[in-house]
Enzyme design. Sequence first.
Site, PDB file in Angstrom:
ATOM      1  N   ASP A 199       0.619  -1.254  -0.213  1.00 36.62           N
ATOM      2  CA  ASP A 199       0.046   0.112   0.053  1.00 36.62           C
ATOM      3  C   ASP A 199       0.891   1.269  -0.157  1.00 36.62           C
ATOM      4  O   ASP A 199       2.020   1.182   0.366  1.00 36.62           O
ATOM      5  CB  ASP A 199      -1.015  -0.050   1.391  1.00 36.62           C
ATOM      6  CG  ASP A 199      -1.908  -0.846   1.325  1.00 36.62           C
ATOM      7  OD1 ASP A 199      -1.900  -1.678   0.392  1.00 36.62           O
ATOM      8  OD2 ASP A 199      -2.840  -0.662   2.189  1.00 36.62           O
ATOM      9  N   ASP A 200       0.099   2.443  -0.475  1.00 40.29           N
ATOM     10  CA  ASP A 200       0.889   3.817  -0.140  1.00 40.29           C
ATOM     11  C   ASP A 200       1.842   4.200  -1.230  1.00 40.29           C
ATOM     12  O   ASP A 200       2.263   5.281  -1.197  1.00 40.29           O
ATOM     13  CB  ASP A 200       1.338   3.968   1.105  1.00 40.29           C
ATOM     14  CG  ASP A 200       0.324   3.874   2.111  1.00 40.29           C
ATOM     15  OD1 ASP A 200      -0.835   3.662   1.898  1.00 40.29           O
ATOM     16  OD2 ASP A 200       0.615   4.105   3.362  1.00 40.29           O
ATOM     17  N   HIS A 203      -5.885   2.971  -3.806  1.00 40.23           N
ATOM     18  CA  HIS A 203      -5.785   3.054  -2.644  1.00 40.23           C
ATOM     19  C   HIS A 203      -6.227   4.693  -2.159  1.00 40.23           C
ATOM     20  O   HIS A 203      -5.845   5.161  -1.307  1.00 40.23           O
ATOM     21  CB  HIS A 203      -4.487   2.909  -2.057  1.00 40.23           C
ATOM     22  CG  HIS A 203      -4.209   2.528  -0.553  1.00 40.23           C
ATOM     23  ND1 HIS A 203      -5.094   1.621   0.232  1.00 40.23           N
ATOM     24  CD2 HIS A 203      -3.308   3.183   0.432  1.00 40.23           C
ATOM     25  CE1 HIS A 203      -4.724   1.959   1.489  1.00 40.23           C
ATOM     26  NE2 HIS A 203      -3.698   2.527   1.626  1.00 40.23           N
ATOM     27  N   HIS A 254      -5.214   9.011   0.095  1.00 40.02           N
ATOM     28  CA  HIS A 254      -5.129   8.422   1.280  1.00 40.02           C
ATOM     29  C   HIS A 254      -6.379   8.903   2.366  1.00 40.02           C
ATOM     30  O   HIS A 254      -6.165   8.848   3.524  1.00 40.02           O
ATOM     31  CB  HIS A 254      -3.873   8.350   1.955  1.00 40.02           C
ATOM     32  CG  HIS A 254      -3.591   6.990   2.755  1.00 40.02           C
ATOM     33  ND1 HIS A 254      -3.932   7.042   4.022  1.00 40.02           N
ATOM     34  CD2 HIS A 254      -3.156   5.684   2.299  1.00 40.02           C
ATOM     35  CE1 HIS A 254      -3.730   5.612   4.483  1.00 40.02           C
ATOM     36  NE2 HIS A 254      -3.063   5.007   3.544  1.00 40.02           N
ATOM     37  N   TYR A 256      -6.759   2.168   5.703  1.00 39.14           N
ATOM     38  CA  TYR A 256      -7.248   1.597   7.122  1.00 39.14           C
ATOM     39  C   TYR A 256      -8.241   0.680   7.158  1.00 39.14           C
ATOM     40  O   TYR A 256      -8.809  -0.035   7.831  1.00 39.14           O
ATOM     41  CB  TYR A 256      -7.708   2.698   8.091  1.00 39.14           C
ATOM     42  CG  TYR A 256      -6.802   3.872   7.894  1.00 39.14           C
ATOM     43  CD1 TYR A 256      -5.762   3.952   8.779  1.00 39.14           C
ATOM     44  CD2 TYR A 256      -7.257   5.038   7.129  1.00 39.14           C
ATOM     45  CE1 TYR A 256      -4.815   5.125   8.656  1.00 39.14           C
ATOM     46  CE2 TYR A 256      -6.457   6.111   7.248  1.00 39.14           C
ATOM     47  CZ  TYR A 256      -5.309   6.133   7.784  1.00 39.14           C
ATOM     48  OH  TYR A 256      -4.360   7.188   7.836  1.00 39.14           O
ATOM     49  N   HIS A 297       4.031  -1.907   3.135  1.00 38.10           N
ATOM     50  CA  HIS A 297       3.962  -0.743   2.495  1.00 38.10           C
ATOM     51  C   HIS A 297       5.372  -0.620   1.692  1.00 38.10           C
ATOM     52  O   HIS A 297       6.178  -0.393   2.571  1.00 38.10           O
ATOM     53  CB  HIS A 297       3.726   0.332   3.520  1.00 38.10           C
ATOM     54  CG  HIS A 297       2.514   0.332   4.278  1.00 38.10           C
ATOM     55  ND1 HIS A 297       2.286  -0.697   5.628  1.00 38.10           N
ATOM     56  CD2 HIS A 297       1.233   1.071   4.345  1.00 38.10           C
ATOM     57  CE1 HIS A 297       0.989  -0.493   5.881  1.00 38.10           C
ATOM     58  NE2 HIS A 297       0.522   0.516   4.994  1.00 38.10           N
TER      59      HIS A 297
END
Length: 234
Positions: free
Chosen positions: A45-46, A96, A100, A137, A185
């Site tokens: 992610d991210d 995603h 965020h 989350y 991540h």
Amino acid sequence: MVKKIVPVFLLAILTALCLTGGDAVPAEGGAEIPAGEKYVALTFDDGPRRCTTERLLDGLKERGARATFFLIGQQIEDNADLVARMAEEGHQVGNHTWSHQRLDSVLPDAAAQEVARTDAALEALLGEGEYWLRPPYGQVAEGADFDVPMVKWSVDPRDWESRDTGKVTQAILDCVKPNSILLLHDIYPTSVEAALRVVDRLQAEGYWFVTVEELLWLNGVTPEPGRMYRTGRG
Ligand code: NI
């Protein structure tokens, strides 16, 4: 022991395995994956983040491992070459949100916009397709209506907290089992190193690294829009 390093070589192995019997399922990349083995899905992610994601892609390629990347929309344009490379190398690319945004803490229109904007960026770059969603989350508002499958995880080593390669590696190895979906991540160098150590260790134990979509197919699960998946079994 055969090393699964060169994709062409991997394809030959997979074809040989398929010809020797057993069920096989179609994979996005066109290769076939033998059924009845141990599978696991790495998810990141991210990203993308150039200085870390590039190293990760190199490492995954060397090892013949596929993963799933849930991207931040506003980071796509500056890293378009890396995103194209993910798709070319057989990884699954997902959404995603644009910035965020926690989707259960904004109005439904704003949540939909965060997802749609990233979806548009991915379609512009990679073409029309279904870009699965990992909500930041892992949360969406009750009654939220997204028209793609959503992905949570079953193993979370909290890599963002420790930022320690050894601890992250061990936390995963302590909990992983066949069909796990692992959360990492790719914006932290420590997480990239941990991921590659985990691949080395688990491949030696007979695990195959596949995308989330492939993991579900391998378990006979047909992904449904709007549903949240936590493991390869559902
Ligand atoms: Ni995130």
